[in-house]
Design a protein around this motif. Structure first.
Motif, PDB file in Angstrom:
ATOM      1  N   GLN A 189      -4.949  19.248 -15.999  1.00 41.82           N
ATOM      2  CA  GLN A 189      -3.654  19.891 -16.090  1.00 41.82           C
ATOM      3  C   GLN A 189      -2.543  18.891 -15.754  1.00 41.82           C
ATOM      4  N   ASP A 190      -1.307  19.358 -15.767  1.00 45.56           N
ATOM      5  CA  ASP A 190      -0.182  18.499 -15.386  1.00 45.56           C
ATOM      6  C   ASP A 190      -0.032  18.481 -13.869  1.00 45.56           C
ATOM      7  N   TRP A 191       0.457  17.325 -13.352  1.00 45.08           N
ATOM      8  CA  TRP A 191       0.600  17.146 -11.911  1.00 45.08           C
ATOM      9  C   TRP A 191       1.797  16.258 -11.601  1.00 45.08           C
ATOM     10  N   GLY A 192       2.360  16.467 -10.419  1.00 43.67           N
ATOM     11  CA  GLY A 192       3.361  15.568  -9.872  1.00 43.67           C
ATOM     12  C   GLY A 192       2.748  14.745  -8.749  1.00 43.67           C
ATOM     13  N   LEU A 193       3.388  13.632  -8.446  1.00 43.18           N
ATOM     14  CA  LEU A 193       2.856  12.743  -7.418  1.00 43.18           C
ATOM     15  C   LEU A 193       4.006  12.011  -6.729  1.00 43.18           C
ATOM     16  N   MET A 194       3.909  11.867  -5.411  1.00 51.87           N
ATOM     17  CA  MET A 194       4.823  11.016  -4.663  1.00 51.87           C
ATOM     18  C   MET A 194       4.029   9.867  -4.057  1.00 51.87           C
ATOM     19  N   LEU A 195       4.564   8.670  -4.207  1.00 51.31           N
ATOM     20  CA  LEU A 195       4.011   7.480  -3.578  1.00 51.31           C
ATOM     21  C   LEU A 195       4.986   6.996  -2.513  1.00 51.31           C
ATOM     22  N   GLU A 196       4.518   6.804  -1.289  1.00 49.11           N
ATOM     23  CA  GLU A 196       5.351   6.302  -0.201  1.00 49.11           C
ATOM     24  C   GLU A 196       4.689   5.063   0.405  1.00 49.11           C
ATOM     25  N   ARG A 197       5.445   3.992   0.480  1.00 50.40           N
ATOM     26  CA  ARG A 197       4.899   2.746   1.009  1.00 50.40           C
ATOM     27  C   ARG A 197       4.560   2.900   2.492  1.00 50.40           C
ATOM     28  N   VAL A 198       3.431   2.354   2.874  1.00 54.92           N
ATOM     29  CA  VAL A 198       2.998   2.393   4.264  1.00 54.92           C
ATOM     30  C   VAL A 198       2.759   0.968   4.742  1.00 54.92           C
ATOM     31  N   SER A 199       2.856   0.785   6.034  1.00 51.08           N
ATOM     32  CA  SER A 199       2.575  -0.529   6.616  1.00 51.08           C
ATOM     33  C   SER A 199       1.483  -0.372   7.662  1.00 51.08           C
ATOM     34  N   PHE A 200       0.712  -1.407   7.827  1.00 50.58           N
ATOM     35  CA  PHE A 200      -0.414  -1.359   8.770  1.00 50.58           C
ATOM     36  C   PHE A 200      -0.217  -2.395   9.868  1.00 50.58           C
TER      37      PHE A 200
ATOM     38  N   GLN B 153       3.858  23.773  -4.881  1.00 46.18           N
ATOM     39  CA  GLN B 153       3.370  23.383  -3.570  1.00 46.18           C
ATOM     40  C   GLN B 153       3.050  21.891  -3.521  1.00 46.18           C
ATOM     41  N   TRP B 154       3.517  21.250  -2.448  1.00 49.59           N
ATOM     42  CA  TRP B 154       3.102  19.887  -2.140  1.00 49.59           C
ATOM     43  C   TRP B 154       1.826  19.946  -1.293  1.00 49.59           C
ATOM     44  N   SER B 155       0.889  19.062  -1.603  1.00 45.26           N
ATOM     45  CA  SER B 155      -0.322  18.965  -0.795  1.00 45.26           C
ATOM     46  C   SER B 155      -0.028  18.193   0.486  1.00 45.26           C
ATOM     47  N   GLU B 156      -0.965  18.167   1.380  1.00 49.67           N
ATOM     48  CA  GLU B 156      -0.862  17.287   2.540  1.00 49.67           C
ATOM     49  C   GLU B 156      -1.000  15.840   2.071  1.00 49.67           C
ATOM     50  N   PRO B 157      -0.278  14.903   2.703  1.00 48.43           N
ATOM     51  CA  PRO B 157      -0.435  13.493   2.324  1.00 48.43           C
ATOM     52  C   PRO B 157      -1.905  13.103   2.334  1.00 48.43           C
ATOM     53  N   GLY B 158      -2.304  12.335   1.303  1.00 47.48           N
ATOM     54  CA  GLY B 158      -3.716  12.035   1.122  1.00 47.48           C
ATOM     55  C   GLY B 158      -4.065  10.569   1.282  1.00 47.48           C
ATOM     56  N   GLY B 159      -4.786  10.059   0.288  1.00 48.44           N
ATOM     57  CA  GLY B 159      -5.348   8.718   0.363  1.00 48.44           C
ATOM     58  C   GLY B 159      -4.307   7.619   0.234  1.00 48.44           C
ATOM     59  N   ILE B 160      -4.785   6.392   0.346  1.00 47.37           N
ATOM     60  CA  ILE B 160      -3.963   5.196   0.251  1.00 47.37           C
ATOM     61  C   ILE B 160      -4.437   4.381  -0.949  1.00 47.37           C
ATOM     62  N   VAL B 161      -3.498   3.872  -1.724  1.00 46.50           N
ATOM     63  CA  VAL B 161      -3.818   2.942  -2.809  1.00 46.50           C
ATOM     64  C   VAL B 161      -3.041   1.654  -2.552  1.00 46.50           C
ATOM     65  N   THR B 162      -3.627   0.545  -2.946  1.00 47.00           N
ATOM     66  CA  THR B 162      -3.039  -0.761  -2.680  1.00 47.00           C
ATOM     67  C   THR B 162      -2.885  -1.535  -3.981  1.00 47.00           C
TER      68      THR B 162
ATOM     69  N   SER C  72       0.840  -1.197   0.000  1.00 51.67           N
ATOM     70  CA  SER C  72       0.000   0.000   0.000  1.00 51.67           C
ATOM     71  C   SER C  72       0.877   1.250   0.000  1.00 51.67           C
ATOM     72  N   TYR C  73       0.356   2.311  -0.622  1.00 48.04           N
ATOM     73  CA  TYR C  73       1.125   3.547  -0.791  1.00 48.04           C
ATOM     74  C   TYR C  73       0.264   4.767  -0.480  1.00 48.04           C
ATOM     75  N   ARG C  74       0.877   5.704   0.207  1.00 41.16           N
ATOM     76  CA  ARG C  74       0.221   6.976   0.488  1.00 41.16           C
ATOM     77  C   ARG C  74       0.503   7.942  -0.656  1.00 41.16           C
ATOM     78  N   LEU C  75      -0.506   8.713  -1.057  1.00 39.99           N
ATOM     79  CA  LEU C  75      -0.416   9.664  -2.160  1.00 39.99           C
ATOM     80  C   LEU C  75      -0.160  11.064  -1.637  1.00 39.99           C
ATOM     81  N   THR C  76       0.768  11.777  -2.287  1.00 38.91           N
ATOM     82  CA  THR C  76       0.950  13.208  -2.027  1.00 38.91           C
ATOM     83  C   THR C  76       1.099  13.901  -3.372  1.00 38.91           C
ATOM     84  N   TRP C  77       0.194  14.822  -3.661  1.00 47.02           N
ATOM     85  CA  TRP C  77       0.187  15.506  -4.961  1.00 47.02           C
ATOM     86  C   TRP C  77       1.082  16.745  -4.934  1.00 47.02           C
ATOM     87  N   PHE C  78       1.625  17.074  -6.099  1.00 45.86           N
ATOM     88  CA  PHE C  78       2.481  18.249  -6.260  1.00 45.86           C
ATOM     89  C   PHE C  78       1.937  19.091  -7.403  1.00 45.86           C
ATOM     90  N   ASP C  79       1.745  20.385  -7.127  1.00 45.65           N
ATOM     91  CA  ASP C  79       1.267  21.321  -8.145  1.00 45.65           C
ATOM     92  C   ASP C  79       2.475  22.007  -8.788  1.00 45.65           C
TER      93      ASP C  79
END
Length: 594
Positions: free
Chosen positions: A583-594, A558-567, A546-553
């Motif tokens: 429009q165009d966007w950047g994105l960071m995916l960071e692995r999360v553990s539960f 500006q980076w957004s606050e960390p958002g939803g989770i995708v698996t 699973s990965y947490r999403l953080t969007w970049f404008d």
């Protein structure tokens, strides 16, 4: 910063990385001091013992420019390939102290020469501080088009602006580099065609055309042109100069502009000559020796200032000599004179890339670069350099030019400058290059700036192009890359792991997505151009991670606050969410553990 003169036979106190100059005067005259005389010092200091070469500076004057890269005592002793008593046997002592925190805060160049990071992927100052290159394309800096500052007066960006005004403007937008050509020697509005050939079809020049003229733009400064006339090409003696007679007065003007560049904390990328000089240079002069001499002349002149050097501006593979033929003189410079003594890196603006053009035989090369190549298909060359061995950092030079209208012929894929559509095309070059391995940085360019358009009838004047919105967004590339400091340099380009990510043609700037990820799949950076497909998948997984999403404008940086989770789905791919808009966007995916 102006050079500090080093006294002969005495001591001088200085700080590390300050530019110094030893001035010697020959006791006799030489017929051709530029071609006859080689002068140097043997410099010894803490963990340092090297020969540092100088250059002829007009008349009987010779100079050796140096700096002290380490704290401590330094000694020097001069010599030459002549018996001249004014050049030989001079000596002195230098005591170098550390720079203070205030010094390096005021000017980052006091951190020391730009070098390669330990991982081989990025750049850093000599003190280890990361350097992410954000540059602009100012090829004509040495010429009248970028006027010298007059006193302390500052000007708004407009027809009265000088080189210092432009530097301060770009510094405020986060830039730290300008790309310049030391010489475009055969260019003048002389009544001859901009593309000129001798009677046997050998290219003499391939110049930028002056508006409403068949002749080139002029490229002189207050000191004249970089080489003297008459030249050696029969029938064109007043068009093509004598490449064996350099004009020091031209370079003295460039010296003063280099001081302004250094004072602004910028690191210039200096290319010694444009590729259109090659055919005439090789045919009518003693090739490669004549070219070796000139490359070393420029290197010696600016080796004490924080810079990146290039022995050839190879922005096009036609209207020149083959790239591999430049390897001979470029390698010879290093073999005869050694690498630049204070660590200056060597690169080249190279179309399509330094790897493709100079290959394994380019032993002179330190820093890879793409040059003057653009559109989607061009980012492949960056990825090729990333995967090549030995590992070298890579830099994106001259991707899409903002407002690009004409490259010899009209460019039909561009957009009008200072529009949202054009801004997005610029960002394609920025983020597409970065995520394909261009971790050393990016050099921006714009119609009106790259050719320094000041002539009456120009489609866009350069002072207007400086104000375009695209130029202000370049600084956001570093914000995106450095979201986790320099960790981005460990990411591996993996755009091919994206499915349904090419919703546009090869020759374009819309509809594609790019990705780079950690080898352990712990995090990713992605970029989506405008009008990407709605259902993009990231492949390469083996379990339900699973990965947490953080969007970049990329418009605001500006980076957004960390958002939803995708698996990761049962099909072993990560189904990416819909973009916030078209429009165009950047994105960071960071692995999360539960």
């Amino acid at each position: 910063m102006a050079f500090t003169n080093v006294p002969i036979g005495g001591n001088i106190n200085t700080k590390i990385w300050e530019p110094l100059e030893i001035s010697l005067e020959a006791s006799g005259d030489f017929v051709s001091p530029y071609t006859e005389v080689s002068v140097w010092i043997d410099l010894t200091g803490p963990a340092f013992r090297k020969r540092v070469y100088g250059f002829w500076n007009g008349g009987r004057a010779f100079c050796i420019r140096l700096t002290a890269p380490r704290v401590g005592e330094w000694t020097w002793f001069s010599n030459s390939n002549t018996a001249d008593i004014g050049l030989n046997g001079r000596s002195g002592r230098i005591l170098a102290e550390p720079q203070t925190a205030d010094d390096v805060s005021a000017n980052p160049n006091r951190r020391g020469m730009i070098g390669i990071s330990a991982d081989g992927r990025g750049l850093q100052y000599a003190d280890g501080t990361p350097f992410f290159l954000i540059g602009d394309t100012w090829w004509s800096v040495p010429t009248f088009k970028f006027p010298l500052p007059q006193g302390e007066r500052h000007h708004a960006i407009g027809p009265d602006a000088d080189v210092r005004d432009y530097l301060e403007f770009r510094r405020g937008q986060g830039y730290n580099c300008v790309a310049l050509l030391a010489a475009m020697p055969a260019w003048a509005t002389d009544g001859f065609d901009s593309d000129l050939y001798d009677d046997e079809g050998t290219l003499l020049r391939n110049a930028w055309r002056k508006p409403n003229s068949r002749s080139p733009m002029s490229m002189h400064n207050e000191g004249g042109r970089p080489f003297l006339f008459p030249g050696k090409v029969p029938g064109f003696e007043e068009v093509v100069p004598d490449y064996d007679r350099v004009n020091p007065e031209f370079f003295k003007i460039l010296d003063r502009k280099m001081e302004s560049i250094d004072d602004a904390g910028f690191v210039p990328f200096i290319e010694v000559a444009r590729r259109d000089t090659g055919p005439a240079w090789k045919k009518y002069h003693d090739w490669p020796n004549s070219y070796v001499r000139y490359v070393q002349y420029v290197f010696a002149r600016y080796q004490a200032q924080n810079a990146i050097f290039s022995p050839i501006h190879y922005d096009y593979y036609l209207k020149t000599i083959p790239a591999h033929e430049y390897n001979e003189p470029c390698n010879a410079v290093i073999e005869q004179f050694g690498r630049p003594p204070f660590g200056t890196l060597l690169s080249a603006n190279s179309n399509p890339s330094t790897l493709a053009n100079f290959g394994e035989d380019g032993r002179w090369l330190d820093l890879h670069q793409t040059g003057n190549t653009r559109e989607h298909y061009s980012y492949w060359w960056m990825a090729e350099m990333y995967h090549s061995k030995p590992t070298r950092p890579a830099l994106a030079g001259e991707p899409y030019y903002s407002g690009l209208y004409n490259l010899g012929t009209p460019y039909t894929l561009g957009k009008e400058g200072d529009t949202p559509e054009d801004d997005a095309y610029v960002r394609s070059g920025m983020y597409g290059s970065l995520l394909n391995g261009g971790y050393a940085g990016y050099i921006y360019g714009a119609e009106g700036i790259w050719q320094s358009a000041v002539e009456e009838g120009s489609r866009v004047f350069m002072w207007d192009a400086f104000k375009w919105s695209s130029g202000a967004t370049v600084q956001h590339l570093k914000t995106f890359a450095f979201v986790r400091g320099t960790d981005y340099r460990a990411l591996v380009p993996c755009s091919d792991s994206l499915a349904n990510a090419r919703n546009g043609p090869d020759l374009g700037y819309e509809g594609w997505a790019y990705a780079a990820g950690a080898s352990d799949r712990s995090w990713y950076l992605l970029y989506f151009e405008p009008d990407c497909a709605d259902a993009i998948r990231l492949r390469g997984f083996s379990g339900p991670e699973s990965y947490r999403l953080t969007w970049f404008d990329p418009r605001s940086g500006q980076w957004s606050e960390p958002g939803g989770i995708v698996t990761v789905s049962a099909d072993t791919s990560l189904h990416l969410p819909a973009l916030p808009d078209r429009q165009d966007w950047g994105l960071m995916l960071e692995r999360v553990s539960f």
